[in-house]
Design an enzyme around this catalytic site. Structure first.
Site, PDB file in Angstrom:
ATOM      1  N   HIS A   1       0.824  -1.212   0.000  1.00 43.01           N
ATOM      2  CA  HIS A   1       0.000   0.000   0.000  1.00 43.01           C
ATOM      3  C   HIS A   1       0.855   1.257   0.000  1.00 43.01           C
ATOM      4  CE1 HIS A   1      -3.892   1.933   0.503  1.00 43.01           C
ATOM      5  NE2 HIS A   1      -3.351   2.739   1.384  1.00 43.01           N
TER       6      HIS A   1
ATOM      7  N   TYR B   1       4.382   0.083  -3.118  1.00 44.39           N
ATOM      8  CA  TYR B   1       4.103  -0.413  -4.463  1.00 44.39           C
ATOM      9  C   TYR B   1       5.219  -1.327  -4.958  1.00 44.39           C
ATOM     10  CZ  TYR B   1       0.500   3.249  -4.656  1.00 44.39           C
ATOM     11  OH  TYR B   1      -0.593   4.045  -4.402  1.00 44.39           O
TER      12      TYR B   1
ATOM     13  N   GLU C   1      -8.260   7.719  -4.404  1.00 43.06           N
ATOM     14  CA  GLU C   1      -7.721   6.757  -3.437  1.00 43.06           C
ATOM     15  C   GLU C   1      -8.756   5.681  -3.176  1.00 43.06           C
ATOM     16  OE1 GLU C   1      -5.044   6.078  -1.747  1.00 43.06           O
ATOM     17  OE2 GLU C   1      -3.722   7.831  -1.785  1.00 43.06           O
TER      18      GLU C   1
ATOM     19  N   HIS D   1     -10.411   2.881  -0.436  1.00 47.31           N
ATOM     20  CA  HIS D   1     -10.587   2.561   0.981  1.00 47.31           C
ATOM     21  C   HIS D   1     -11.458   1.311   1.059  1.00 47.31           C
ATOM     22  CE1 HIS D   1     -10.146   4.788   5.033  1.00 47.31           C
ATOM     23  NE2 HIS D   1      -8.966   4.620   4.481  1.00 47.31           N
ATOM     24  N   ASN D   2     -10.952   0.250   0.422  1.00 45.88           N
ATOM     25  CA  ASN D   2     -11.761  -0.939   0.203  1.00 45.88           C
ATOM     26  C   ASN D   2     -11.928  -1.810   1.445  1.00 45.88           C
ATOM     27  OD1 ASN D   2     -11.822  -0.045  -2.452  1.00 45.88           O
ATOM     28  ND2 ASN D   2     -10.103  -1.328  -3.076  1.00 45.88           N
ATOM     29  N   HIS D   3     -10.827  -2.229   2.037  1.00 48.11           N
ATOM     30  CA  HIS D   3     -10.938  -3.084   3.220  1.00 48.11           C
ATOM     31  C   HIS D   3     -11.625  -2.381   4.387  1.00 48.11           C
ATOM     32  CE1 HIS D   3      -7.706  -6.312   2.051  1.00 48.11           C
ATOM     33  NE2 HIS D   3      -8.711  -6.237   1.213  1.00 48.11           N
TER      34      HIS D   3
ATOM     35  N   ASP E   1      -5.244  15.143   0.617  1.00 45.01           N
ATOM     36  CA  ASP E   1      -4.266  15.094  -0.462  1.00 45.01           C
ATOM     37  C   ASP E   1      -4.382  16.322  -1.356  1.00 45.01           C
ATOM     38  OD1 ASP E   1      -2.978  12.728   0.190  1.00 45.01           O
ATOM     39  OD2 ASP E   1      -4.375  11.473  -0.921  1.00 45.01           O
TER      40      ASP E   1
ATOM     41  N   ASP F   1      -6.165   7.255 -11.160  1.00 43.03           N
ATOM     42  CA  ASP F   1      -6.727   5.907 -11.191  1.00 43.03           C
ATOM     43  C   ASP F   1      -6.678   5.255  -9.824  1.00 43.03           C
ATOM     44  OD1 ASP F   1      -4.164   4.521 -10.753  1.00 43.03           O
ATOM     45  OD2 ASP F   1      -3.683   5.074 -12.800  1.00 43.03           O
TER      46      ASP F   1
ATOM     47  N   SER G   1      -4.544  -0.752  -5.225  1.00 43.44           N
ATOM     48  CA  SER G   1      -5.177  -1.502  -4.145  1.00 43.44           C
ATOM     49  C   SER G   1      -5.207  -2.971  -4.543  1.00 43.44           C
ATOM     50  CB  SER G   1      -6.597  -0.983  -3.885  1.00 43.44           C
ATOM     51  OG  SER G   1      -7.245  -1.781  -2.914  1.00 43.44           O
TER      52      SER G   1
END
Length: 742
Positions: free
Chosen positions: A53, A56, A97, A99-101, A121, A501, A541
């Site tokens: 995260h 990369y 950005e 923030h999936n989990h 940001d 993206d 992600s």
């Protein structure tokens, strides 16, 4: 308080394996970089900063495929957000950005803090956020769990954005079984600034102050970066300690205080950065690395809202609404006075030092003494195996699926009620899209549009991603993601500028998933070059899986376009009876991954036809020229559901209809999803010049009527539908699905 393990115990018990640091990496750090065993705090810092995260380390080789420069790009990847020239000494700043989990675990706070983080940001670059967008992907709405996640996520986005006074003007929401156990919540923010005010995340100048500003540090969000860098499963489905808690009112104060320092006292400031993933360690180490400096911090000075916090917890906390500033020596009290006026903490917690060491003090002890570069620049890139999935090879050798449509009218009615196609007003009506009074076009159109105050200019913006296409043919699907975004931007009458993206994929250690990542990024990069829309910022992600089942590879494209004359904004709805209807682009048999295939077969399959990027770019360029000349009354791009759905949506919320000659298309082709197409309406007096400009790429298909009926004559079918009834089905579908009981 529980004592941390000794360096020897860490080596023996290997707790770092649970923090996404491998044994090989640990050995490299201890043997090659430090020449000693790292202590508990240092091991934690390396684990966070070397996580996928933050570093990369797996995706960097792939990200290098993207173009990131053209004549308008002022700042590309590597800072808080990208910056693009929009003329007159002004710039647009934007980034997305994931923030999936966190959103999967705690939908409300996960989504809310996703919005908060991306806003920081933007203003860390010196820009004022002026618009937000989202890209949301959920499982099917046939169970209470998904319905709960949808309502919680939308409420979190709405509450945070509304309290901040930032309009949410566009976005997308899709539904597919692959997202059932791993929601995708991607947030995008767009800001405006004068080019002279551009800031960077840099810390330099021996003796200059490192100042912590904003909210106090707590234990929320610890190891959020590593939480986002590991596979998801039922075991961590309730890992709320890795989810941050947001306070939008605090963020609003932080925004205003930071912008006051940036715009009114630029001589005080060396650099500024958001404390995002990995908290204080990422912001401070990255700023020191950017400034090629050393840094020394006293963690006892960090404002804390909980007692007994360890150095490890202080450094890795991802508590929200915090920023790190590098301030010229002698101006510390000046900066503190401004933040005091906003009732915010502003504390000098360290200084820039000679050399390149990163030194932390806590409880009278040195708890970290390592080279700055070891955290930021010395990360080991990980080579990844690649393997083309057998399902794709098999699909490429089989004949394409051709649907048999015996009742085109019934197919259209059913498609309009599919959750991904249906009206999303019940979701976006929770967002304030008009605050700040700059919104020209809000949610529900192809792209959101805001005006640039004090000028004739406007900005169009969109988010687009279709995991089904990328799953079936990654490289072609990557191209389509860019094409869809560009069509949305041009449909509003704007010139595409650049993209950000969010690359949402499964476990990159799976060779098939890494192949999907590589191929789709190559396709995106090819389209970026063809459309002259470089990548200026973004987010990767990975590890979006649940119990070993990966999501469809879902790259989200956020694109911004420039409208030079706001009076030339093109609406997505038909405007006047008597206008002529044109279809831009050729229709082919493109049914693989389509909404029609999903509806009819219950699943997707097949291989995609390639995309002619040069032809699409040429079509869009000529169409935009006609729009800028005022020759186009409305425009709407074709996506899910193809031409049939697009024609219906063009008439919704109007009192108009259409009479169309589509005898060169079959009933099935009415729902083909060939990319790069748009439906436009043109006033009678502009037809001749419009046809001359577009030539064979614009096909006249009918006229706008005042009947409020959609009439279409196909090669093998007739469509004669009351638009009011179609609109009712489209509008009622999603609210009914959200309220249904198992």
């Amino acid at each position: 308080m529980k004592q941390a393990m000794t360096p020897e115990e860490i080596k023996e018990k290997k707790p770092y394996l649970d923090w996404s640091l491998s044994e090989d990496e640990y050995n490299y750090i201890s043997e090659k970089l430090l020449g000693r065993l790292p202590n508990y705090t240092e091991t934690g810092l390396f684990s966070a900063m070397w996580s996928e995260h933050c570093s990369y380390k797996k995706s960097k080789p792939v990200l290098r495929l993207f173009p990131n420069k053209n004549a308008r790009v002022l700042q590309g990847p590597g800072e808080g957000a990208g910056v693009v020239d929009i003329d007159d000494g002004q710039a647009v700043v934007f980034k997305a950005e994931s923030h999936n989990h966190p959103t999967t675990v705690e939908p409300y706070q996960g989504a809310a803090t996703g919005i908060g983080g991306i806003l920081r940001d933007i203003f860390s670059m010196g820009a004022r956020p002026v618009a937000s967008l989202d890209s949301l992907h959920f499982g099917e709405l046939d169970n209470n769990t998904t319905r709960m996640k949808v309502t919680g996520t939308v409420r979190g986005i709405g509450d945070y954005g509304n309290c901040m006074g930032i309009p949410t003007v566009a976005g997308e929401t899709t539904f597919d079984p692959c997202y059932q156990g791993n929601v995708l919540c991607n947030a995008m923010s767009v800001g405006l600034m004068d080019q002279k005010d551009i800031q960077k995340g840099k810390a330099a100048g021996i003796g200059n102050a490192v100042m912590y500003v904003g909210a106090k540090t707590g234990r929320d969000g610890i190891h959020g970066a590593t939480f986002a860098s590991a596979d998801f499963s039922d075991e961590n489905a309730t890992q709320r300690s890795a989810v941050q808690v947001g306070d939008p009112f605090m963020e609003k104060l932080l925004l205003e205080a930071c912008l006051e320092v940036i715009t009114k006292h630029p001589d005080w400031l060396v650099g500024i950065q958001d404390m995002g993933a990995a908290g204080i360690v990422s912001s401070s180490a990255e700023m020191a690395s950017e400034g090629k400096s050393g840094m020394e911090l006293d963690l006892d000075l960090v404002p804390q809202r909980e007692t007994g916090m360890s150095a490890y917890e202080i450094m890795l906390s991802e508590s929200q609404e915090r920023m790190l500033l590098c301030v010229n020596k002698g101006h510390e009290e000046d900066v503190k006075k401004i933040f005091d006026d906003y009732d915010l903490d502003a504390v000098t917690i360290g200084r820039i030092t000679a050399g390149h060491q990163y030194v932390l003090h806590h409880d009278g002890q040195v708890v970290c003494d390592i080279p700055v570069a070891s955290l930021t620049d010395d990360v080991l890139e990980e080579a990844s195996e690649e393997k083309k999935p057998a399902r794709i090879t098999k699909a490429e050798g089989q004949p394409a699926w051709r649907p048999q449509i015996t009742n085109a009218e019934e197919a259209l009615r059913r498609l309009l009620q599919q959750s991904t196609v249906a009206d999303k007003q019940c979701l976006y009506q929770q967002y304030d899209s008009q605050v700040r009074t700059c919104t020209v076009v809000g949610p529900g159109s192809d792209a959101g549009v805001i005006r640039v105050r004090g000028t004739k200019k406007g900005l169009a913006m969109t988010t687009d991603g279709n995991g089904r296409f990328v799953y079936l043919s990654p490289k072609v699907g990557g191209k389509i993601a860019l094409v869809e975004a560009a069509c949305n931007i041009v449909a509003a009458g704007a010139e595409p500028l650049a993209i950000t993206d969010c690359l949402n994929y499964g476990d990159p250690n799976d060779p098939e998933i890494f192949w999907e990542l590589h191929q789709s990024v190559q396709g995106m990069a090819d389209a970026c070059r063809a459309l002259d829309t470089p990548v200026i910022s973004g987010n990767v992600s990975l590890y979006n899986e649940n119990n070993g089942h990966a999501i469809h590879p879902t790259p989200m494209v956020g694109m911004v376009g420039l409208i030079k004359d706001i009076d030339r904004v093109v609406p997505s709805f038909a405007q006047h009876a008597g206008d002529h209807v044109y279809l831009i682009g050729k229709t082919a048999d493109d049914f693989a991954g389509s909404e029609l295939q999903k509806m009819v077969q219950g699943d997707i399959s097949g291989a995609l036809n390639d995309v002619d990027l040069d032809r699409i770019h040429d079509n869009l360029r000529h169409l935009l020229s006609e729009m800028q000349a005022g020759h186009v009354a409305s425009a709407h791009d074709l996506s899910e559901g193809g031409l049939g759905v697009a024609l219906s949506e063009t008439l919704f919320k109007t009192d108009l209809g259409m009479d169309l000659d589509l005898r060169d298309l079959t009933a099935a082709q009415l729902f083909s999803e060939t990319p790069g197409r748009l439906v436009v309406t043109v006033p009678e007096e502009q037809v001749a010049v419009f046809e001359k400009s577009l030539g064979d790429n614009a096909k006249h298909i009918g006229t706008v009527t005042n009947t409020h009926w959609l009439e279409a004559h196909l090669a093998d079918a007739e469509v004669n539908q009351n638009v009011t009834e179609l609109q009712r089905l489209w509008e009622e579908a999603l609210p009914c699905q959200l309220k249904s009981k198992d």
